[in-house]
Design an enzyme around this catalytic site. Structure first.
Site, PDB file in Angstrom:
ATOM      1  CD  GLU A   1     -12.338  -3.220  -2.260  1.00  0.00           C
ATOM      2  OE1 GLU A   1     -11.458  -3.592  -3.058  1.00  0.00           O
ATOM      3  OE2 GLU A   1     -13.204  -3.995  -1.787  1.00  0.00           O
TER       4      GLU A   1
ATOM      5  CE1 TYR B   1     -13.302  -8.151  -4.676  1.00  0.00           C
ATOM      6  CE2 TYR B   1     -11.440  -6.669  -5.014  1.00  0.00           C
ATOM      7  CZ  TYR B   1     -12.580  -7.021  -4.314  1.00  0.00           C
ATOM      8  OH  TYR B   1     -13.004  -6.260  -3.254  1.00  0.00           O
TER       9      TYR B   1
ATOM     10  CE1 TYR C   1     -11.569  -1.202   9.357  1.00  0.00           C
ATOM     11  CE2 TYR C   1     -13.807  -0.708  10.061  1.00  0.00           C
ATOM     12  CZ  TYR C   1     -12.933  -1.203   9.117  1.00  0.00           C
ATOM     13  OH  TYR C   1     -13.410  -1.702   7.929  1.00  0.00           O
TER      14      TYR C   1
ATOM     15  NE  ARG D   1      -6.846 -11.394  14.748  1.00  0.00           N
ATOM     16  CZ  ARG D   1      -6.107 -12.202  13.977  1.00  0.00           C
ATOM     17  NH1 ARG D   1      -5.659 -11.781  12.812  1.00  0.00           N
ATOM     18  NH2 ARG D   1      -5.818 -13.425  14.377  1.00  0.00           N
ATOM     19  CD  GLN D   2      -9.491  -5.566  10.311  1.00  0.00           C
ATOM     20  OE1 GLN D   2     -10.060  -6.570  10.760  1.00  0.00           O
ATOM     21  NE2 GLN D   2      -8.490  -5.650   9.440  1.00  0.00           N
TER      22      GLN D   2
END
Length: 398
Positions: free
Chosen positions: A140, A98, A191, A206-207
């Site tokens: 998170e 961040y 996922y 990728r998810q």
């Protein structure tokens, strides 16, 4: 909560920032990748960067968060934040990243808006950024703790046990942890991120929704080969379809995702289109295994029966439920398919029980259309939940 001086400044500058947010997002990503090319190679989706979808999603989320702060003080858009945080957790995002984003985002803001960025304006938008960033970091951190991992430590090696060709362009991969340890628990609808090494050495991520029941010994995800239709084909789906077979290994994250069944006893509507059926299949398998007795309405739209991946499972799990009905729409149906189930999904003749909670997954136009129909039938907006495959452009287009 945004401080009073910053609230006044953000409210006054929001129109100008909003008008320029697309240019700011574009310049931000260029600066970020110039300084950290490894992020584009191994973290960010190169396809979404090339199409501009990720930039559009970033712009929409910033604008939505800032608007919430000034229009509804004391509240925050938790649904949006949760969705972003789950995606970040599946990628292994850490708090220090961040700081990196802040550096290049505020450099882009200063360059695009120029002299309009006074110290007061910079301070106000800095406050907006860190309110959003710290909220995401906190969510998170909780998500990592729930999986028993440290920030960023979400990845494990998994072995492909089997591969099943569902349609000409869809394959299901069954996997087990390569280290022999138990697979992490997940909730139906969630996922995993899958990291795939490409011919140029990039490790793109990728998810993919888990398409198996939560109690399964193996984990399954189902991949549709993405054809570009004038743009480049999907590089990860192409690699998985062309190269990955039983015995191969893949790097797979812990499971995440906020589209999960929230009411165990309510009537449910599970609506999907195309490969959006995958989280619905996991939900249906779970409902069948857990003895769900409330009404379940299953809705799916596809080009044709041959394109309908996992069609037999879709019907089988629905049939296992005591009070469930499946409605499949096809644009190019087989002979004898009902006329009122031909074309796009139309809920006009479908009974929606009172108190229904709806879960939608599929292309954005499909979900918008189904949501509009559900609202017209009296389903409260708060009871309609959705999952977007890729950047969440719903906010960006509202």
């Amino acid at each position: 909560m945004l401080s009073e001086p910053s609230t006044a400044t953000v409210r006054a500058t929001l129109p100008a920032v909003g008008a320029a947010i697309g240019d700011i997002a574009d310049l931000f990503y260029r600066k970020l990748f110039d300084a950290h090319p490894e992020l584009l190679r191994d973290l960010f989706n190169r396809g979404n960067q090339a199409s501009g979808a990720q930039r559009q999603a970033l712009a929409g989320s910033i604008a939505a968060f800032a608007t919430q702060l000034v229009e509804h003080p004391g509240t925050r858009p938790d649904v949006m934040l949760d969705r972003i945080a789950h995606k970040h957790a599946s990628l292994g995002i850490t708090p220090t990243q961040y700081d990196v984003v802040h550096t290049h985002l505020f450099a882009a803001i200063g360059e695009v808006l120029g002299d309009a960025v006074t110290p007061e304006v910079a301070a106000a938008w800095d406050e907006v950024y860190w309110l959003m960033a710290n909220a995401l970091i906190a969510i998170e951190e909780r998500l990592y703790a729930q999986q028993g991992v440290v920030a960023g430590g979400v990845w494990r090696d998994w072995e492909v046990v089997s591969r099943t060709e569902e349609t000409a362009d869809v394959a299901t991969f069954q996997l087990r942890p390569a280290d022999g340890a138990p697979a992490p628990a997940f909730r139906p609808g969630q996922y995993v991120s899958v990291q795939v090494e490409l011919p140029d050495g990039a490790r793109q991520i990728r998810q993919y929704s888990l398409s198996c029941a939560p109690g399964s010994v193996l984990r399954s995800f189902t991949v549709k080969r993405v054809h570009g239709g004038g743009a480049p084909d999907g590089e990860v789906s192409r690699q998985l379809h062309a190269q990955v077979r039983a015995g191969d290994r893949l790097r797979v994250s812990a499971p995440y995702g906020d589209l999960v069944l929230k009411s165990a006893d309510a009537p449910l509507l599970l609506a999907s289109a195309g490969i959006g059926c995958t989280p619905v299949l996991s939900m249906l398998a779970h409902l069948a295994d857990s003895g769900h007795r409330a009404p379940v309405t299953v809705v799916h739209g596809d080009r044709s029966p041959a394109d309908h991946a996992l069609r037999a499972d879709h019907a089988l799990y629905t049939a296992k439920l005591p009070d469930a009905a499946a409605h499949f729409w096809y644009e190019n149906p087989e002979e004898g398919h009902p006329a009122d189930r031909t074309g796009l999904v139309d809920l006009t003749g479908v009974t929606i029980p009172s108190g229904t909670h709806a879960y939608l997954c599929g292309p954005l136009p499909f979900m918008r259309a189904v949501r509009t129909q559900l609202l017209a039938k009296g389903v409260p907006a708060a009871d309609i939940h959705y999952e977007v495959f890729g950047p969440d452009l719903w906010l960006a287009q509202d």
